[in-house]
Every structure is written in structure tokens, then in C-alpha cells.
Scaffold this active site. Structure first.
Site, PDB file in Angstrom:
ATOM      1  CD  GLU A  93       2.095 -15.529 -65.363  1.00  0.00           C
ATOM      2  OE1 GLU A  93       2.160 -15.087 -64.123  1.00  0.00           O
ATOM      3  OE2 GLU A  93       2.052 -14.888 -66.445  1.00  0.00           O
TER       4      GLU A  93
ATOM      5  CB  CYS B  64      -3.678  -8.072 -65.094  1.00  0.00           C
ATOM      6  SG  CYS B  64      -2.725  -8.249 -63.491  1.00  0.00           S
TER       7      CYS B  64
ATOM      8  CD1 TRP C  40       3.741 -12.097 -58.200  1.00  0.00           C
ATOM      9  CD2 TRP C  40       4.562 -10.091 -57.471  1.00  0.00           C
ATOM     10  NE1 TRP C  40       2.895 -11.288 -57.008  1.00  0.00           N
ATOM     11  CE2 TRP C  40       3.461 -10.178 -56.534  1.00  0.00           C
ATOM     12  CE3 TRP C  40       5.455  -8.710 -56.928  1.00  0.00           C
ATOM     13  CZ2 TRP C  40       2.994  -9.360 -55.711  1.00  0.00           C
ATOM     14  CZ3 TRP C  40       4.914  -7.790 -56.045  1.00  0.00           C
ATOM     15  CH2 TRP C  40       3.767  -8.300 -55.610  1.00  0.00           C
TER      16      TRP C  40
ATOM     17  NE  ARG D 256      -7.049  -6.569 -63.550  1.00  0.00           N
ATOM     18  CZ  ARG D 256      -8.390  -6.288 -63.811  1.00  0.00           C
ATOM     19  NH1 ARG D 256      -8.716  -5.163 -64.329  1.00  0.00           N
ATOM     20  NH2 ARG D 256      -9.188  -7.658 -64.255  1.00  0.00           N
TER      21      ARG D 256
HETATM   22  N1  ARG Z   1       2.532 -15.264 -69.041  1.00  0.00           N
HETATM   23  C1  ARG Z   1       3.782 -14.418 -69.506  1.00  0.00           C
HETATM   24  C2  ARG Z   1       4.908 -15.580 -69.340  1.00  0.00           C
HETATM   25  O1  ARG Z   1       4.802 -16.697 -68.905  1.00  0.00           O
HETATM   26  C3  ARG Z   1       3.961 -13.540 -68.446  1.00  0.00           C
HETATM   27  C4  ARG Z   1       2.826 -12.354 -68.545  1.00  0.00           C
HETATM   28  C5  ARG Z   1       3.097 -11.367 -67.212  1.00  0.00           C
HETATM   29  N2  ARG Z   1       2.971 -12.227 -65.906  1.00  0.00           N
HETATM   30  C6  ARG Z   1       2.921 -11.641 -64.939  1.00  0.00           C
HETATM   31  N3  ARG Z   1       2.623 -12.349 -63.978  1.00  0.00           N
HETATM   32  N4  ARG Z   1       3.140 -10.307 -64.691  1.00  0.00           N
HETATM   33  O2  ARG Z   1       6.086 -15.336 -69.419  1.00  0.00           O
END
Ligand code: ARG
Length: 385
Positions: A258, A81, A253, A84
Site C-alpha cells: 500500500e 479488503c 494495519w 478480513r
Molecule cells: N491504502 C490506504 C493507504 O495507503 C489505506 C487503506 C486501508 N488499509 C489498511 N491496511 N487497513 O493509506
């Protein structure tokens, strides 16, 4: 939207399920000692009480403070992560008293509403009762509280999110009826120890979905893309103080990449790059035209812009990398060695323009931590054999 699902490329999560076997007493002592060293908040006699409880009953209950610290330290120790820096700000919901799938479902919906916080997302975890020795723990079958269904169409084609095909199949076998769309929110599947799993539809009004539009390409909207505002991992176990919480959904968030570089772009996810390239009129015949890079840029711009537009918290990859450097600094100043996994904390886009790219990390696993668990439906089959 129909996407192609090529063969998986090998294990993406090359990490064992759960911690190595440990002695609960040792583990509890180590946790309490660390907690006390960092905060001076462990009451006199607590260590003895815990040791005695484990000796007499085999286990113990954490205080709310200990539970809270376990969850926060587990986040701090999460090598994958990059968000953090604010680990101390995690909101911890103690839901250990809930004993029914219905109660847990309500708490999950509550988590969605409170963590979404009308778009101003709050980092949050809801922790359900710890696993008892010799029993399976409570399990949430969904990998996240909010997930989109994936419907196989034959020939490797999938409508929706290919990542959730198995979960979708499980939901349908349990009686859920999918609408067959690209962004159908899956129901929650919750299983109490030694009971059949139960299916619960998440109230539509509690789920914030962000329609994806582009700041200067009007046709982008017509792609019909959307994503959920809240990333809430629901299938990992919290392990802290010698106890395992097999149901402990947590959410923060999103970082733009991602969604923009992975969920929409991966060939085994929504696989949108060729479609967007065509709309942009790009020559996709040769890699050297860098058409993928141009697509990814516009896709990530759109994702970022849309979340901002919708008033839903999101961080861009440059900003979060800067924040991650602060986290490293912060930890080092406190005499701790920050632990991280390079390939996970470095964003997949413009990596070398992000400060986190230009250093190495100590990648070790210490507890408390969050652990992968085998898919709940596999465990199911094993135990019924
Ligand atoms: N990578 C994952 C997704 O695209 C989420 C993982 C947690 N990500 C976060 N920013 N807390 O759904």
C-alpha cells in the site's frame, strides 16, 4: 520533495455512493435474523421491539451488541479488503453519545492512541451517532484520520501528497496554516449536522510516523521518506440494520505494498520511482530494463524493514495473501460465500506469487457494509445553493 501530478486516469472508485434505497424495517429484520442465525444472541422480543420502534418513530437504536456485529459483518463483507481473516477481533468503540465536534475530535485522538497501541496495532472502529432522516450525518472530512498535506506548486507540481490537495485546500480555507513540508499531518475537519465544520490539530505525540530506511542501502534514509503507522479510513459510512453511521473511522494495519507500491510509487502520488532509480544507477530509458521492478522491490523492502525496525505492525503481501486464503476457507466452512473484488484483494506486487491471484471471486455487495460518501465539502455546496 516535489512531485508531478499527471491528469487523473478515470474514476478509480467505480462504485456508487451508499447502498441502494431500502426499506428500513426489512433491512433491520434481515440483519437481526442473520445475527440470530449466526450467534443465537438476539433476545426474544427484540425483533418486535425494533419493528414497533420503526413504525412509531421512523427509526430505532441498535444495542451495543448489534452495533458491534454490524461493524464486524460490514468488515467481513468488504470485498476490497484482504485482511478480513480476523474480522471477529475488531475492537468497537461505541461513541454514539457524543454530540459536539470537540467530543468527536477527542474520540478520534483516542482512537489513534488506542489503535496504535504503541506500535502493536489493534483493528478498531469508533462509531458516532447515526444519520437522522432528512438531515446530513456527522462527517469527518479527512479521508483518513492521519493524512499528509498536498500543496500545489503550479504546473501540476505538488509538495506532499497529491491525493490530499483538495482536503488541504479546505483546511487552509478554514484557517489552517500548513508548514509547506512533504509530510505535514493535516488537522481533522469535523462537521456536525447543519453546522459549520471545525478544524482540530492532532496532538503530534499521538501520531506514530515511521522513517523509511533500507536494510542495506544507507542513502535511502536521505530521501527523507516517512509514513504514518496507522491506516484509519475516516470518510466511509457504516450501513447496517437499516441505519447509516456517516462518521465511523476504522483502522487496521498496513500491507507493505500500500505504501511501497502505491503511496510512494504512483505517478499521481509521491512518484518516487525515477528518483530512486537514479540513486540506484539504473537505466530508465527503456521499460525492458525492468528498472521499475527493481525500484519497487527495494522500496517495498525498505518499507517493510522500516516498520519492523520501528516496532509498528505491518504485513507483507505474501503473508496477507495466505491469510486471505484462510479467510475464504473459514467462510466456506461456515456455509457462507466469501465475497471479494479480485483487483483489490490481489497485491499489486508479485501478484502471481501470491495464492489469492489464482482463483476467481464472487463480487457482490451485501450489507452491513462500508460505503463511499461524496466529499463532505461537495455536499456542503449543494445544500447551501
Ligand atoms: N491504502 C490506504 C493507504 O495507503 C489505506 C487503506 C486501508 N488499509 C489498511 N491496511 N487497513 O493509506
Amino acid at each position: 520533495m516535489i512531485v508531478n501530478r499527471p491528469k487523473p486516469m478515470g474514476p478509480p472508485m467505480d462504485r456508487p455512493y451508499g447502498p441502494p434505497p431500502y426499506d428500513r424495517t426489512q433491512e433491520a429484520i434481515a440483519f437481526l435474523a442473520k445475527y440470530d442465525q449466526e450467534t443465537k444472541r438476539v433476545p426474544r422480543g427484540r425483533m418486535h421491539d425494533v419493528i414497533r420502534a420503526i413504525r412509531d418513530t421512523g427509526t430505532y437504536q441498535q444495542t451495543v451488541d448489534e452495533l458491534t456485529m454490524s461493524a464486524k459483518m460490514a468488515w467481513r463483507n468488504s470485498t476490497r479488503c484482504n485482511g478480513r481473516r480476523i474480522w471477529r477481533g475488531l475492537v468497537v468503540n461505541d461513541c454514539r453519545h457524543l454530540t459536539s465536534a470537540e467530543g468527536i475530535f477527542e474520540a478520534c485522538v483516542d482512537h489513534i492512541v488506542k489503535a496504535t497501541n504503541r506500535g502493536k496495532l489493534l483493528p478498531m472502529i469508533s462509531i458516532f451517532a447515526q444519520r437522522q432522516d432528512g438531515e446530513p450525518g456527522i462527517r469527518i472530512w479527512n479521508s483518513q484520520l492521519i493524512r499528509f498535506a498536498g500543496y500545489p506548486e503550479g504546473e501540476g507540481r505538488v509538495i506532499g501528497d497529491p491525493a490530499n490537495v483538495d482536503l488541504t485546500k479546505q483546511a487552509m480555507e478554514l484557517g489552517w496554516k500548513g508548514k509547506g513540508g512533504s509530510f505535514d499531518v493535516l488537522p481533522l475537519i469535523i462537521q456536525m449536522p447543519n453546522q459549520e465544520p471545525k478544524v482540530f490539530e492532532i496532538p503530534e505525540e499521538t501520531v506514530v510516523l515511521v522513517p523509511i530506511v533500507h536494510p542495506d542501502l544507507p542513502w535511502f534514509e536521505e530521501l527523507g521518506l516517512k509514513w504514518h503507522g496507522l491506516p484509519a479510513v475516516a470518510d466511509m459510512a457504516l450501513d447496517g440494520g437499516g441505519l447509516t453511521y456517516t462518521a465511523a473511522p476504522f483502522s487496521g494495519w498496513y500491507m507493505d505494498n500500500e505504501i511501497g507500491s502505491r503511496n510512494f510509487a504512483d505517478t499521481d502520488r509521491y512518484n518516487m520511482m525515477p528518483i530512486i532509480a537514479e540513486k540506484l544507477g539504473l537505466d530508465t530509458k527503456h521499460d525492458r530494463t525492468l528498472w521499475k521492478d527493481r525500484v519497487l522491490l527495494e522500496l517495498n523492502r525498505a518499507v517493510n524493514y522500516s516498520f519492523r525496525n520501528a516496532g509498528v505492525t505491518m504485513v507483507d503481501h505474501h503473508t496477507v495473501s495466505g491469510q486471505f486464503m484462510k479467510f475464504l476457507d473459514q467462510e466456506e466452512k461456515l456455509g457462507r460465500v466469501p465475497l471479494a473484488e479480485w483487483s483489490w484483494v490481489v497485491p499489486p506486487m508479485s501478484s502471481a506469487s501470491c495464492p489469492s491471484y489464482h482463483r476467481t471471486y464472487v463480487n457482490e455487495e451485501i450489507r452491513p457494509n462500508y460505503y463511499y460518501q461524496p466529499p463532505a465539502w461537495d455536499t456542503e455546496e449543494e445544500s447551501s445553493e
